[in-house]
Design a protein around this motif. Structure first.
Motif, PDB file in Angstrom:
ATOM      1  N   MET A   1       0.858  -1.186   0.000  1.00  0.00           N
ATOM      2  CA  MET A   1       0.000   0.000   0.000  1.00  0.00           C
ATOM      3  C   MET A   1       0.895   1.239   0.000  1.00  0.00           C
ATOM      4  O   MET A   1       1.776   1.370   0.841  1.00  0.00           O
ATOM      5  N   ARG A   2       0.686   2.111  -0.956  1.00  0.00           N
ATOM      6  CA  ARG A   2       1.527   3.317  -1.055  1.00  0.00           C
ATOM      7  C   ARG A   2       0.642   4.539  -1.242  1.00  0.00           C
ATOM      8  O   ARG A   2      -0.535   4.441  -1.568  1.00  0.00           O
ATOM      9  N   SER A   3       1.235   5.702  -1.006  1.00  0.00           N
ATOM     10  CA  SER A   3       0.503   6.947  -1.157  1.00  0.00           C
ATOM     11  C   SER A   3       0.074   7.148  -2.610  1.00  0.00           C
ATOM     12  O   SER A   3       0.777   6.767  -3.546  1.00  0.00           O
ATOM     13  N   ALA A   4      -1.096   7.752  -2.792  1.00  0.00           N
ATOM     14  CA  ALA A   4      -1.575   8.049  -4.144  1.00  0.00           C
ATOM     15  C   ALA A   4      -0.805   9.204  -4.770  1.00  0.00           C
ATOM     16  O   ALA A   4      -0.897   9.431  -5.979  1.00  0.00           O
ATOM     17  N   TRP A   5      -0.040   9.945  -3.955  1.00  0.00           N
ATOM     18  CA  TRP A   5       0.752  11.064  -4.466  1.00  0.00           C
ATOM     19  C   TRP A   5       2.097  10.546  -4.953  1.00  0.00           C
ATOM     20  O   TRP A   5       2.817   9.880  -4.207  1.00  0.00           O
ATOM     21  N   ASN A   6       2.448  10.865  -6.193  1.00  0.00           N
ATOM     22  CA  ASN A   6       3.748  10.479  -6.727  1.00  0.00           C
ATOM     23  C   ASN A   6       4.836  11.500  -6.406  1.00  0.00           C
ATOM     24  O   ASN A   6       6.001  11.160  -6.230  1.00  0.00           O
ATOM     25  N   GLU A   7       4.458  12.773  -6.331  1.00  0.00           N
ATOM     26  CA  GLU A   7       5.415  13.836  -6.028  1.00  0.00           C
ATOM     27  C   GLU A   7       4.654  15.055  -5.532  1.00  0.00           C
ATOM     28  O   GLU A   7       3.440  15.160  -5.712  1.00  0.00           O
ATOM     29  N   ARG A   8       5.394  15.959  -4.905  1.00  0.00           N
ATOM     30  CA  ARG A   8       4.779  17.174  -4.388  1.00  0.00           C
ATOM     31  C   ARG A   8       4.348  18.058  -5.553  1.00  0.00           C
ATOM     32  O   ARG A   8       5.153  18.375  -6.438  1.00  0.00           O
ATOM     33  N   PRO A   9       3.087  18.482  -5.603  1.00  0.00           N
ATOM     34  CA  PRO A   9       2.647  19.363  -6.688  1.00  0.00           C
ATOM     35  C   PRO A   9       3.257  20.751  -6.547  1.00  0.00           C
ATOM     36  O   PRO A   9       3.581  21.193  -5.443  1.00  0.00           O
ATOM     37  N   ALA A  10       3.407  21.428  -7.664  1.00  0.00           N
ATOM     38  CA  ALA A  10       3.959  22.785  -7.671  1.00  0.00           C
ATOM     39  C   ALA A  10       2.825  23.796  -7.629  1.00  0.00           C
ATOM     40  O   ALA A  10       1.757  23.584  -8.212  1.00  0.00           O
ATOM     41  N   VAL A  33      -3.698  14.079   8.156  1.00  0.00           N
ATOM     42  CA  VAL A  33      -4.960  14.687   8.592  1.00  0.00           C
ATOM     43  C   VAL A  33      -5.854  14.995   7.385  1.00  0.00           C
ATOM     44  O   VAL A  33      -6.859  15.676   7.512  1.00  0.00           O
ATOM     45  N   GLY A  34      -5.456  14.484   6.208  1.00  0.00           N
ATOM     46  CA  GLY A  34      -6.243  14.721   5.002  1.00  0.00           C
ATOM     47  C   GLY A  34      -7.097  13.524   4.652  1.00  0.00           C
ATOM     48  O   GLY A  34      -7.529  12.750   5.515  1.00  0.00           O
ATOM     49  N   GLU A  35      -7.342  13.346   3.356  1.00  0.00           N
ATOM     50  CA  GLU A  35      -8.097  12.187   2.908  1.00  0.00           C
ATOM     51  C   GLU A  35      -7.236  10.919   2.939  1.00  0.00           C
ATOM     52  O   GLU A  35      -7.761   9.814   2.905  1.00  0.00           O
ATOM     53  N   ASN A  36      -5.902  11.123   3.013  1.00  0.00           N
ATOM     54  CA  ASN A  36      -4.962  10.000   3.138  1.00  0.00           C
ATOM     55  C   ASN A  36      -5.226   8.933   2.080  1.00  0.00           C
ATOM     56  O   ASN A  36      -5.368   7.739   2.385  1.00  0.00           O
ATOM     57  N   ARG A  37      -5.300   9.353   0.838  1.00  0.00           N
ATOM     58  CA  ARG A  37      -5.568   8.396  -0.238  1.00  0.00           C
ATOM     59  C   ARG A  37      -4.333   7.540  -0.508  1.00  0.00           C
ATOM     60  O   ARG A  37      -3.220   8.048  -0.616  1.00  0.00           O
ATOM     61  N   VAL A  38      -4.561   6.243  -0.602  1.00  0.00           N
ATOM     62  CA  VAL A  38      -3.483   5.299  -0.857  1.00  0.00           C
ATOM     63  C   VAL A  38      -3.884   4.388  -2.009  1.00  0.00           C
ATOM     64  O   VAL A  38      -5.065   4.226  -2.322  1.00  0.00           O
ATOM     65  N   VAL A  39      -2.880   3.809  -2.646  1.00  0.00           N
ATOM     66  CA  VAL A  39      -3.097   2.852  -3.733  1.00  0.00           C
ATOM     67  C   VAL A  39      -3.099   1.448  -3.124  1.00  0.00           C
ATOM     68  O   VAL A  39      -2.142   1.043  -2.465  1.00  0.00           O
ATOM     69  N   VAL A  40      -4.189   0.721  -3.337  1.00  0.00           N
ATOM     70  CA  VAL A  40      -4.327  -0.600  -2.730  1.00  0.00           C
ATOM     71  C   VAL A  40      -4.238  -1.726  -3.763  1.00  0.00           C
ATOM     72  O   VAL A  40      -4.321  -2.900  -3.416  1.00  0.00           O
ATOM     73  N   GLY A  41      -4.071  -1.387  -5.042  1.00  0.00           N
ATOM     74  CA  GLY A  41      -3.963  -2.407  -6.077  1.00  0.00           C
ATOM     75  C   GLY A  41      -4.142  -1.803  -7.450  1.00  0.00           C
ATOM     76  O   GLY A  41      -4.205  -0.568  -7.603  1.00  0.00           O
ATOM     77  N   ARG A  42      -4.223  -2.634  -8.457  1.00  0.00           N
ATOM     78  CA  ARG A  42      -4.437  -2.180  -9.824  1.00  0.00           C
ATOM     79  C   ARG A  42      -5.468  -3.064 -10.507  1.00  0.00           C
ATOM     80  O   ARG A  42      -5.595  -4.255 -10.205  1.00  0.00           O
ATOM     81  N   LYS A  43      -6.222  -2.450 -11.427  1.00  0.00           N
ATOM     82  CA  LYS A  43      -7.214  -3.194 -12.199  1.00  0.00           C
ATOM     83  C   LYS A  43      -7.339  -2.548 -13.563  1.00  0.00           C
ATOM     84  O   LYS A  43      -7.530  -1.322 -13.646  1.00  0.00           O
TER      85      LYS A  43
END
Length: 260
Positions: A1-10, A33-43
């Motif tokens: 499980m990893r963060s949905a963010w790939n890099e810090r936006p500008a 403290v945000g939505e804390n979106r994470v990647v849980v798999g691929r489809k």
């Protein structure tokens, strides 16, 4: 499980409508403290997202705040909404303080502005979150500056709501009559000037979009609204050479005794 963010936006000061919420949402997630979106798999070649939020924490998100409502001297500004965990139950005061402390640790100014939150009635809590331009000092308005704002109520025909009246007066001005379109919306009290007791957000599409013509029309609109007891605020940043639409914060100042 990893963060949905790939890099810090500008952040791009010329396109805050898109980039300001992105930057603050990234920081909210990094602070957990945000939505804390994470990647849980691929489809089918796409990432599957989920929220990784501890029970009781609730979640928060940053939304665009029109520049006409930004505190003077702000370089970035958003409205942050925090939503409680209604199944498990969230400690409103503690969780909102956690969001506040986290953002302040990253040099954001955080104000608990607008109508006081009521956990028994409100669906979420609003926070005004912004950063100042270099060398500028934030206004640091008191938490109770909006205590005079009346609670919302339902208006029944033939009554006209304050927004109806505001829109009617704007439509009587020559620039709006000659313009292409006008929209008027309610706006979160966290974005109201602290001296206001009525406020709305108007978006106007001018017929002549040249900056000189729009600025002249805005002065005419402000004078017309002044005559009916309202003030008009536009963005502090200069308008571009060609204007497609412009936002206006239109508000009525409360009586002096109401804000004392």
């Amino acid at each position: 499980m990893r963060s949905a963010w790939n890099e810090r936006p500008a952040y791009d000061r010329n396109t805050p409508i898109r980039t300001a919420p992105l930057v603050v949402n990234y920081d909210l997630d990094q602070l957990k403290v945000g939505e804390n979106r994470v990647v849980v798999g691929r489809k089918d070649g796409y990432d599957l997202h989920h929220r990784d939020i501890a029970p009781g924490d609730g979640w928060s998100r940053a939304l665009y705040a029109s520049e006409c409502a930004w505190p003077q001297g702000a370089d970035l500004c958003v409205l942050v909404e925090w939503y409680p965990d209604r199944e498990v139950g969230s400690d409103w005061a503690a969780r909102v303080q956690a969001v506040t402390d986290g953002l302040r640790s990253l040099d954001y100014v955080v104000e608990w502005s607008g109508c006081p939150m009521d956990p028994a009635k409100d669906l979420h809590a609003d926070l005004l979150v912004y950063r100042m331009e270099p060398g500028k000092t934030p206004p640091r308005r008191p938490v109770d500056a909006w205590a005079h704002v009346p609670p919302p109520r339902t208006y029944r025909w033939p009554e006209k709501s304050p927004l109806d009246l505001l829109e009617g007066w704007l439509r009587q001005t020559k620039p709006v009559r000659n313009g292409r379109r006008l929209g008027v919306w309610d706006v979160a009290t966290a974005l109201w000037p602290p001296e206001a007791d009525r406020c709305g957000l108007a978006r106007w599409w001018p017929a002549d979009g040249s900056a000189d013509a729009v600025n002249a029309d805005l002065r005419e609109m402000a004078l017309a609204m002044w005559e009916v007891g309202y003030r008009v605020r536009t963005q502090e940043r200069s308008l571009p050479d060609v204007v497609e639409s412009v936002d206006l914060l239109v508000y009525r100042e409360a009586a002096a005794d109401a804000v004392a």
